[in-house]
Design an enzyme around this catalytic site. Structure first.
Site, PDB file in Angstrom:
ATOM      1  N   GLY A 144      12.852  15.255 -26.182  1.00 30.99           N
ATOM      2  CA  GLY A 144      11.880  15.544 -25.136  1.00 30.99           C
ATOM      3  C   GLY A 144      10.627  14.697 -25.160  1.00 30.99           C
ATOM      4  N   ASN A 171      18.653  14.622 -21.217  1.00 30.84           N
ATOM      5  CA  ASN A 171      18.410  15.787 -20.381  1.00 30.84           C
ATOM      6  C   ASN A 171      17.006  15.730 -19.791  1.00 30.84           C
ATOM      7  OD1 ASN A 171      18.662  19.421 -20.889  1.00 30.84           O
ATOM      8  ND2 ASN A 171      18.210  18.255 -19.075  1.00 30.84           N
ATOM      9  N   THR A 172      16.004  15.781 -20.655  1.00 28.41           N
ATOM     10  CA  THR A 172      14.618  15.876 -20.200  1.00 28.41           C
ATOM     11  C   THR A 172      14.214  14.726 -19.297  1.00 28.41           C
ATOM     12  OG1 THR A 172      14.080  17.022 -22.262  1.00 28.41           O
ATOM     13  CG2 THR A 172      12.234  16.195 -20.967  1.00 28.41           C
ATOM     14  N   LYS A 203      29.045  19.928 -29.413  1.00 33.02           N
ATOM     15  CA  LYS A 203      27.923  19.150 -29.940  1.00 33.02           C
ATOM     16  C   LYS A 203      27.160  20.004 -30.952  1.00 33.02           C
ATOM     17  CE  LYS A 203      23.442  17.168 -28.973  1.00 33.02           C
ATOM     18  NZ  LYS A 203      22.286  17.151 -28.049  1.00 33.02           N
ATOM     19  N   ALA A 259      18.512  11.900 -27.507  1.00 30.68           N
ATOM     20  CA  ALA A 259      17.099  12.305 -27.644  1.00 30.68           C
ATOM     21  C   ALA A 259      16.153  11.119 -27.592  1.00 30.68           C
ATOM     22  CB  ALA A 259      16.855  13.094 -28.922  1.00 30.68           C
ATOM     23  N   GLY A 260      15.102  11.289 -26.804  1.00 29.13           N
ATOM     24  CA  GLY A 260      14.011  10.335 -26.766  1.00 29.13           C
ATOM     25  C   GLY A 260      13.998   9.378 -25.594  1.00 29.13           C
TER      26      GLY A 260
END
Length: 267
Positions: free
Chosen positions: A167, A215-216, A106, A193-194
């Site tokens: 995040g 992830n977050t 990635k 993301a997001g």
């Protein structure tokens, strides 16, 4: 595994996966929680930040590979923390050495440490080098349809537009751009993301995205393992809804859900 997953695999770089949820390995309290969340998510592709996670480069420290072995998961080394094409390329070449020639990676090249917004110019430069170098590149980028198409034409095996800032948990802020990217793509489109909660993941899949990476949203939830399970179900539900084809929206037009003829007590 549910029955529909066998009939509707995610295919990246010629390999099929039954899960359309990809998750990261950062921000958990320890490797044990990381593994528990991965298991609950059903994810088969797991991202690893080479600059932040030990996978053998520090022999005297615990290695993530002891908890998340390459024999059980497809590891996806990423370039989190890289701000130039040169740094990103160097990082992924190191990953290939550490992982015995592993070539699915990635790529992300950041442009700003505050927003973590991608530097698309450096991303394109790095993508060209990595593809030429034999890497199979999944690439994080902005939600610009033109840039997304350019990255596909360079030879990236998947394009990963952001839904909102890394995040942030703000969800999908521009679904229209994502739809344009999806409609014009011939490679998998993975929202990256997001995502903040399960409904965000479901919406991404309902738009027609091929997968979601997060992830977050999982790692910083009050109960990461339970959130991982919720995300798994959301991705499956969203994909099924997209495949089923939703009913058309009808502004100011109502239609009863039950029959209007043959009513009891009406001639």
């Amino acid at each position: 595994m549910t029955p529909h997953e066998n009939l509707d695999p995610l295919v990246i770089a010629g390999k099929s996966y039954t899960s359309r949820l990809l998750i990261g390995t950062g921000k958990y309290k320890d490797f044990a929680e990381t593994r528990a969340a991965i298991d609950a998510s059903g994810a088969q592709i797991v991202t690893v930040a080479i600059r932040r996670t030990n996978i053998g480069q520090n022999p005297n420290e615990p290695s993530l590979l002891d908890t998340v072995p390459a024999s059980q998961f497809t590891l996806l080394p990423n370039t989190a923390g890289c701000y130039t094409a040169d740094d990103a390329v160097r990082t992924l070449r190191l990953a290939r050495e550490l992982l015995d020639g592993h070539d699915l990676v990635k790529l992300e090249v950041l442009g700003d440490p505050k927003t973590l917004y991608p530097n698309v110019v450096e991303t394109i430069v790095a993508a060209k080098t990595l593809v030429k170098d034999g890497f199979k590149v999944m690439v994080y980028t902005s939600d610009d349809p033109i840039i997304a198409k350019q990255l596909e034409e360079i030879g990236c095996v998947a394009v990963m537009p952001l839904a909102s800032l890394i995040g942030s948990g703000m969800g999908i802020l521009n679904p229209w751009n994502l739809e344009i990217i999806i409609d014009n793509a011939r490679v998998p489109i993975v929202v990256d993301a997001g995502v903040g909660t399960a409904s965000d993941a479901a919406i991404a899949m309902e738009l027609g995205c091929d997968a979601v990476l997060m992830n977050t949203a999982i790692a910083t939830a009050k109960n990461p393992v339970l959130m991982a399970s919720a995300m798994k179900q959301a991705v499956c539900a969203g994909r099924d809804a997209w495949r089923a084809g939703r009913m058309p929206k009808k502004l100011y037009s109502a239609a009863p859900s039950s029959p209007t003829t043959g009513l009891i007590g009406k001639n």
